[in-house]
Design a protein around this motif. Sequence first.
Motif, short mmCIF file in Angstrom:
data_model
loop_
_atom_site.label_atom_id
_atom_site.label_comp_id
_atom_site.label_asym_id
_atom_site.label_seq_id
_atom_site.Cartn_x
_atom_site.Cartn_y
_atom_site.Cartn_z
N GLY A 217 -22.34 35.06 -68.28
CA GLY A 217 -23.25 34.44 -69.49
C GLY A 217 -23.15 33.41 -68.31
O GLY A 217 -24.02 32.10 -68.85
N VAL A 218 -23.96 33.63 -67.10
CA VAL A 218 -24.11 32.16 -66.41
C VAL A 218 -24.86 32.36 -65.57
O VAL A 218 -24.63 34.08 -64.63
CB VAL A 218 -22.25 31.80 -65.39
CG1 VAL A 218 -21.30 31.53 -66.57
CG2 VAL A 218 -22.06 32.58 -64.36
N THR A 219 -25.74 31.44 -64.60
CA THR A 219 -26.48 31.82 -63.20
C THR A 219 -25.70 32.05 -62.22
O THR A 219 -24.23 31.73 -61.49
CB THR A 219 -26.91 31.01 -63.35
OG1 THR A 219 -26.46 29.34 -62.57
CG2 THR A 219 -27.77 30.35 -64.32
N PRO A 220 -26.16 32.42 -60.80
CA PRO A 220 -25.99 33.06 -59.71
C PRO A 220 -25.25 32.15 -58.95
O PRO A 220 -24.01 31.77 -58.33
CB PRO A 220 -27.05 34.02 -59.68
CG PRO A 220 -27.70 34.54 -60.08
CD PRO A 220 -27.95 33.65 -61.41
N PRO A 221 -25.74 31.18 -58.75
CA PRO A 221 -25.12 29.90 -58.41
C PRO A 221 -24.29 28.87 -59.42
O PRO A 221 -23.64 28.92 -58.80
CB PRO A 221 -26.34 28.66 -58.18
CG PRO A 221 -27.79 29.53 -58.71
CD PRO A 221 -27.58 30.45 -59.60
N THR A 222 -24.30 29.04 -60.49
CA THR A 222 -23.05 29.00 -61.00
C THR A 222 -21.92 29.75 -60.36
O THR A 222 -20.73 29.25 -60.54
CB THR A 222 -22.68 28.90 -62.61
OG1 THR A 222 -23.68 27.84 -62.74
CG2 THR A 222 -21.54 28.34 -63.30
N MET A 223 -21.86 31.28 -60.64
CA MET A 223 -21.43 32.45 -60.22
C MET A 223 -20.27 31.98 -58.94
O MET A 223 -19.20 31.85 -58.46
CB MET A 223 -21.90 33.80 -60.50
CG MET A 223 -20.17 34.81 -60.56
SD MET A 223 -18.91 34.70 -60.73
CE MET A 223 -19.81 34.76 -62.76
N ASN A 224 -21.63 32.12 -57.72
CA ASN A 224 -20.73 31.74 -56.82
C ASN A 224 -20.21 30.33 -56.76
O ASN A 224 -18.89 30.69 -55.78
CB ASN A 224 -22.30 30.80 -55.97
CG ASN A 224 -22.88 32.53 -55.19
OD1 ASN A 224 -22.36 33.31 -55.49
ND2 ASN A 224 -24.26 32.67 -55.47
N THR A 225 -19.35 29.09 -57.26
CA THR A 225 -18.97 28.13 -57.32
C THR A 225 -17.55 28.76 -58.02
O THR A 225 -16.86 28.63 -57.66
CB THR A 225 -19.95 27.37 -58.19
OG1 THR A 225 -21.40 26.97 -57.42
CG2 THR A 225 -18.59 25.75 -58.60
N VAL A 226 -17.64 29.35 -58.96
CA VAL A 226 -16.17 30.38 -59.59
C VAL A 226 -15.84 30.80 -58.94
O VAL A 226 -15.00 30.54 -58.51
CB VAL A 226 -16.97 30.17 -61.22
CG1 VAL A 226 -15.54 31.73 -61.31
CG2 VAL A 226 -17.40 29.40 -61.81
N LEU A 227 -16.55 31.63 -58.06
CA LEU A 227 -15.94 32.45 -56.58
C LEU A 227 -15.02 31.95 -55.86
O LEU A 227 -14.42 32.08 -55.26
CB LEU A 227 -17.03 33.58 -56.93
CG LEU A 227 -17.22 34.45 -57.66
CD1 LEU A 227 -18.25 35.24 -57.11
CD2 LEU A 227 -15.54 35.41 -58.30
N LYS A 228 -15.64 30.74 -55.15
CA LYS A 228 -15.46 29.94 -54.31
C LYS A 228 -14.55 29.07 -54.81
O LYS A 228 -13.28 29.25 -53.90
CB LYS A 228 -16.84 28.82 -53.95
CG LYS A 228 -16.65 27.95 -53.25
CD LYS A 228 -17.38 27.01 -52.50
CE LYS A 228 -16.77 25.74 -51.33
NZ LYS A 228 -16.37 24.80 -51.86
N ASN A 229 -13.78 28.77 -55.97
CA ASN A 229 -12.91 27.94 -56.82
C ASN A 229 -12.24 28.71 -56.52
O ASN A 229 -10.60 29.01 -55.95
CB ASN A 229 -12.98 27.73 -57.33
CG ASN A 229 -14.43 26.17 -57.57
OD1 ASN A 229 -14.16 25.48 -56.36
ND2 ASN A 229 -14.72 25.74 -58.37
N LEU A 230 -12.06 30.65 -56.62
CA LEU A 230 -11.35 31.28 -57.39
C LEU A 230 -10.44 31.44 -55.59
O LEU A 230 -9.18 32.16 -55.87
CB LEU A 230 -11.79 32.32 -57.95
CG LEU A 230 -12.32 31.87 -59.32
CD1 LEU A 230 -12.68 33.02 -59.88
CD2 LEU A 230 -10.99 31.88 -59.96
#
Length: 145
Positions: free
Chosen positions: A61-74
Motif C-alpha cells: 500500500g505504498v507508492t513505487p518510489p516509496t517502496m524503492n526507498t524501503v528496499l534500498k534501506n533494507l
Amino acid sequence: MTSLPAEERIGSHIKRAEQALLAAKNTALKPAAVTVPQYAALLWLSEKPGISAAALSRLCGVTPPTMNTVLKNLQERGLIERTPHEWHRNVLETRLTEQGHAVMELADTAAVRVERQLAAEFGAEERERLIELLGRCARVLDDLR
C-alpha cells in the motif's frame, strides 16, 4: 460550519485507528530496528520470494518510489538481495537474506503480539464483522477512485 460534523466522519475514525495501530507497531518493532513499511516488505517477501518492487508496493500500500526507498534501506542493511530476473533482465527479483529472515522473525513476533492484543478486545463475531465492515469501506473507497 461544515455540512458534516467531524465526529460523524467515518474516515476520521478509520484514520485515528490506523495511526494508533502504526504507532503501536512502530513501538513494538523497535527491537528489530525496522519501520512498519520495512516490516510489511519483509513479511510479503517471506511469503512471495522473488516478487518485483512494483508488485510489492501494491501489496504494502505504498507508492513505487516509496517502496524503492524501503528496499534500498533494507538492501543496505543486508536484509534483502536483488537480482535480475532470469528472463526479464530489467526486472529485479527481491529475496530475503539469511539475516533478513532473522529480522523478519523478530519483527513478526512483535507485530503479531500487537495484532493479538487488538483482536482480544473483540469477540469472534465482532472481529469477523469488523473485518467485513472494513472490507466494505475499502471497496467503496476503491470504487470512488
